[in-house]
Design a protein around this motif. Structure first.
Motif, PDB file in Angstrom:
ATOM      1  N   LYS A  63      58.944  45.721  23.528  1.00 16.58           N
ATOM      2  CA  LYS A  63      59.954  44.648  23.540  1.00 16.58           C
ATOM      3  C   LYS A  63      61.237  45.096  22.837  1.00 16.58           C
ATOM      4  O   LYS A  63      62.338  44.831  23.307  1.00 16.58           O
ATOM      5  CB  LYS A  63      59.401  43.391  22.884  1.00 16.58           C
ATOM      6  CG  LYS A  63      58.380  42.674  23.736  1.00 16.58           C
ATOM      7  CD  LYS A  63      57.802  41.479  23.016  1.00 16.58           C
ATOM      8  CE  LYS A  63      56.698  40.836  23.852  1.00 16.58           C
ATOM      9  NZ  LYS A  63      56.037  39.736  23.125  1.00 16.58           N
ATOM     10  N   GLN A  64      61.103  45.762  21.688  1.00 20.79           N
ATOM     11  CA  GLN A  64      62.273  46.212  20.947  1.00 20.79           C
ATOM     12  C   GLN A  64      63.040  47.290  21.711  1.00 20.79           C
ATOM     13  O   GLN A  64      64.276  47.309  21.690  1.00 20.79           O
ATOM     14  CB  GLN A  64      61.852  46.713  19.564  1.00 20.79           C
ATOM     15  CG  GLN A  64      61.373  45.583  18.672  1.00 20.79           C
ATOM     16  CD  GLN A  64      60.577  46.068  17.473  1.00 20.79           C
ATOM     17  OE1 GLN A  64      60.295  47.248  17.330  1.00 20.79           O
ATOM     18  NE2 GLN A  64      60.216  45.135  16.611  1.00 20.79           N
ATOM     19  N   LEU A  65      62.322  48.174  22.389  1.00 18.20           N
ATOM     20  CA  LEU A  65      62.990  49.211  23.178  1.00 18.20           C
ATOM     21  C   LEU A  65      63.744  48.601  24.356  1.00 18.20           C
ATOM     22  O   LEU A  65      64.844  49.042  24.697  1.00 18.20           O
ATOM     23  CB  LEU A  65      61.976  50.247  23.674  1.00 18.20           C
ATOM     24  CG  LEU A  65      61.408  51.163  22.602  1.00 18.20           C
ATOM     25  CD1 LEU A  65      60.228  51.956  23.155  1.00 18.20           C
ATOM     26  CD2 LEU A  65      62.474  52.094  22.057  1.00 18.20           C
ATOM     27  N   ASN A  66      63.165  47.570  24.982  1.00 17.24           N
ATOM     28  CA  ASN A  66      63.828  46.905  26.106  1.00 17.24           C
ATOM     29  C   ASN A  66      65.142  46.247  25.713  1.00 17.24           C
ATOM     30  O   ASN A  66      66.004  46.037  26.559  1.00 17.24           O
ATOM     31  CB  ASN A  66      62.898  45.860  26.741  1.00 17.24           C
ATOM     32  CG  ASN A  66      62.072  46.440  27.855  1.00 17.24           C
ATOM     33  OD1 ASN A  66      62.580  47.133  28.724  1.00 17.24           O
ATOM     34  ND2 ASN A  66      60.777  46.180  27.817  1.00 17.24           N
ATOM     35  N   LYS A  67      65.319  45.921  24.445  1.00 17.07           N
ATOM     36  CA  LYS A  67      66.546  45.285  23.966  1.00 17.07           C
ATOM     37  C   LYS A  67      67.694  46.276  23.785  1.00 17.07           C
ATOM     38  O   LYS A  67      68.841  45.866  23.647  1.00 17.07           O
ATOM     39  CB  LYS A  67      66.287  44.572  22.632  1.00 17.07           C
ATOM     40  CG  LYS A  67      65.401  43.361  22.759  1.00 17.07           C
ATOM     41  CD  LYS A  67      65.177  42.739  21.398  1.00 17.07           C
ATOM     42  CE  LYS A  67      64.191  41.588  21.473  1.00 17.07           C
ATOM     43  NZ  LYS A  67      63.943  41.016  20.125  1.00 17.07           N
ATOM     44  N   GLN A  68      67.392  47.552  23.753  1.00 16.44           N
ATOM     45  CA  GLN A  68      68.422  48.566  23.548  1.00 16.44           C
ATOM     46  C   GLN A  68      69.357  48.623  24.758  1.00 16.44           C
ATOM     47  O   GLN A  68      68.916  48.553  25.906  1.00 16.44           O
ATOM     48  CB  GLN A  68      67.788  49.942  23.317  1.00 16.44           C
ATOM     49  CG  GLN A  68      66.914  50.023  22.091  1.00 16.44           C
ATOM     50  CD  GLN A  68      67.706  49.835  20.822  1.00 16.44           C
ATOM     51  OE1 GLN A  68      68.694  50.522  20.581  1.00 16.44           O
ATOM     52  NE2 GLN A  68      67.285  48.890  20.000  1.00 16.44           N
ATOM     53  N   ILE A  69      70.640  48.794  24.499  1.00 15.40           N
ATOM     54  CA  ILE A  69      71.672  48.723  25.534  1.00 15.40           C
ATOM     55  C   ILE A  69      71.462  49.738  26.659  1.00 15.40           C
ATOM     56  O   ILE A  69      71.506  49.387  27.824  1.00 15.40           O
ATOM     57  CB  ILE A  69      73.078  48.905  24.918  1.00 15.40           C
ATOM     58  CG1 ILE A  69      73.388  47.708  24.022  1.00 15.40           C
ATOM     59  CG2 ILE A  69      74.138  49.062  25.991  1.00 15.40           C
ATOM     60  CD1 ILE A  69      74.622  47.874  23.168  1.00 15.40           C
ATOM     61  N   ASP A  70      71.257  50.989  26.335  1.00 20.00           N
ATOM     62  CA  ASP A  70      71.172  52.026  27.365  1.00 20.00           C
ATOM     63  C   ASP A  70      69.768  52.234  27.922  1.00 20.00           C
ATOM     64  O   ASP A  70      69.557  53.119  28.747  1.00 20.00           O
ATOM     65  CB  ASP A  70      71.707  53.352  26.820  1.00 20.00           C
ATOM     66  CG  ASP A  70      73.222  53.332  26.711  1.00 20.00           C
ATOM     67  OD1 ASP A  70      73.871  52.922  27.691  1.00 20.00           O
ATOM     68  OD2 ASP A  70      73.754  53.720  25.657  1.00 20.00           O
ATOM     69  N   VAL A  71      68.813  51.419  27.501  1.00 16.77           N
ATOM     70  CA  VAL A  71      67.451  51.524  28.016  1.00 16.77           C
ATOM     71  C   VAL A  71      67.359  50.699  29.296  1.00 16.77           C
ATOM     72  O   VAL A  71      67.659  49.505  29.305  1.00 16.77           O
ATOM     73  CB  VAL A  71      66.418  51.034  26.975  1.00 16.77           C
ATOM     74  CG1 VAL A  71      65.024  50.990  27.588  1.00 16.77           C
ATOM     75  CG2 VAL A  71      66.430  51.945  25.762  1.00 16.77           C
ATOM     76  N   LEU A  72      66.947  51.348  30.390  1.00 18.26           N
ATOM     77  CA  LEU A  72      66.858  50.676  31.679  1.00 18.26           C
ATOM     78  C   LEU A  72      65.468  50.114  31.952  1.00 18.26           C
ATOM     79  O   LEU A  72      65.331  49.040  32.519  1.00 18.26           O
ATOM     80  CB  LEU A  72      67.261  51.645  32.801  1.00 18.26           C
ATOM     81  CG  LEU A  72      68.634  52.293  32.643  1.00 18.26           C
ATOM     82  CD1 LEU A  72      68.859  53.327  33.721  1.00 18.26           C
ATOM     83  CD2 LEU A  72      69.719  51.231  32.664  1.00 18.26           C
ATOM     84  N   LYS A  73      64.440  50.858  31.569  1.00 15.85           N
ATOM     85  CA  LYS A  73      63.071  50.412  31.828  1.00 15.85           C
ATOM     86  C   LYS A  73      62.132  51.061  30.822  1.00 15.85           C
ATOM     87  O   LYS A  73      62.258  52.236  30.515  1.00 15.85           O
ATOM     88  CB  LYS A  73      62.658  50.790  33.247  1.00 15.85           C
ATOM     89  CG  LYS A  73      61.336  50.198  33.684  1.00 15.85           C
ATOM     90  CD  LYS A  73      61.158  50.323  35.180  1.00 15.85           C
ATOM     91  CE  LYS A  73      59.868  49.747  35.638  1.00 15.85           C
ATOM     92  NZ  LYS A  73      59.897  48.318  35.836  1.00 15.85           N
ATOM     93  N   VAL A  74      61.164  50.292  30.318  1.00 14.53           N
ATOM     94  CA  VAL A  74      60.175  50.773  29.362  1.00 14.53           C
ATOM     95  C   VAL A  74      58.791  50.455  29.893  1.00 14.53           C
ATOM     96  O   VAL A  74      58.543  49.354  30.377  1.00 14.53           O
ATOM     97  CB  VAL A  74      60.352  50.094  27.978  1.00 14.53           C
ATOM     98  CG1 VAL A  74      59.288  50.582  27.002  1.00 14.53           C
ATOM     99  CG2 VAL A  74      61.738  50.321  27.429  1.00 14.53           C
TER     100      VAL A  74
END
Length: 172
Positions: A63-74
């Motif tokens: 969930k925290q990684l998905n909130k990152q601006i440049d992260v498209l998919k986790v």
């Protein structure tokens, strides 16, 4: 609990730093990281192997990684059918009398010799991390001088993801 998390990200300066900073702030241990370009220009794939306490913690990371601006998919792909590989270079101390023994030892692992000198040779092996670890254990009695490992890189088996599956539009 060991988890394999993959993500696609925009290939921009500082993205890796921000993501690893997120892990550091929350005291998550990163076992390995691999990063490389994908088939789509400007998009990179990252594979993290992390140790977490439980399922809830793994969900929090995602969930925290998905909130990152440049992260498209986790994706946490640990419990899925995956293809996972690692590369290792292992420098082993040898003399001419045990050189043939090393060749025989590495053959079942489909490993190869990529450098030979008077007092050492370098073995290259690819495969699942357990396979790499098993070969390293077998070579230890001969005297390992150095080991360099790439870390795990992985993705799910089967259907391929398309550009439409990413959360932000981009031009192909």
């Amino acid at each position: 609990m060991r988890r394999i998390i993959t993500m696609t990200v925009n290939n921009r300066p500082g993205v890796l730093n921000r993501i690893t900073g997120l892990f550091t702030k929350r005291h998550y241990n990163i076992e390995s990281i691999t990063v490389g370009h994908t088939e789509i220009e400007g998009i990179s794939r990252m594979t993290f192997v992390v140790n977490v306490e439980d399922e809830r913690t793994a969900e929090q990371i995602t969930k925290q990684l998905n909130k990152q601006i440049d992260v498209l998919k986790v994706n946490d792909i640990t419990d899925q059918a995956i293809v996972a590989r690692e590369l290792a270079l292992i420098k082993v101390a040898v003399n001419p009398t045990v050189r043939q023994e090393i060749y025989t030892l590495i053959e079942p692992f489909r490993a190869s010799i990529v450098d030979v000198s008077r007092d050492s040779l370098v073995v290259q092996v690819t495969g699942e991390p357990e396979k790499v670890e098993a070969l390293i254990d077998l070579l230890k009695p001969y005297g390992i001088k150095e080991v360099a490992r790439t870390g795990t890189t992985a993705f799910t088996r089967g259907s391929q993801k398309t550009a439409a599956s990413y959360k932000t539009p981009f031009i192909i």
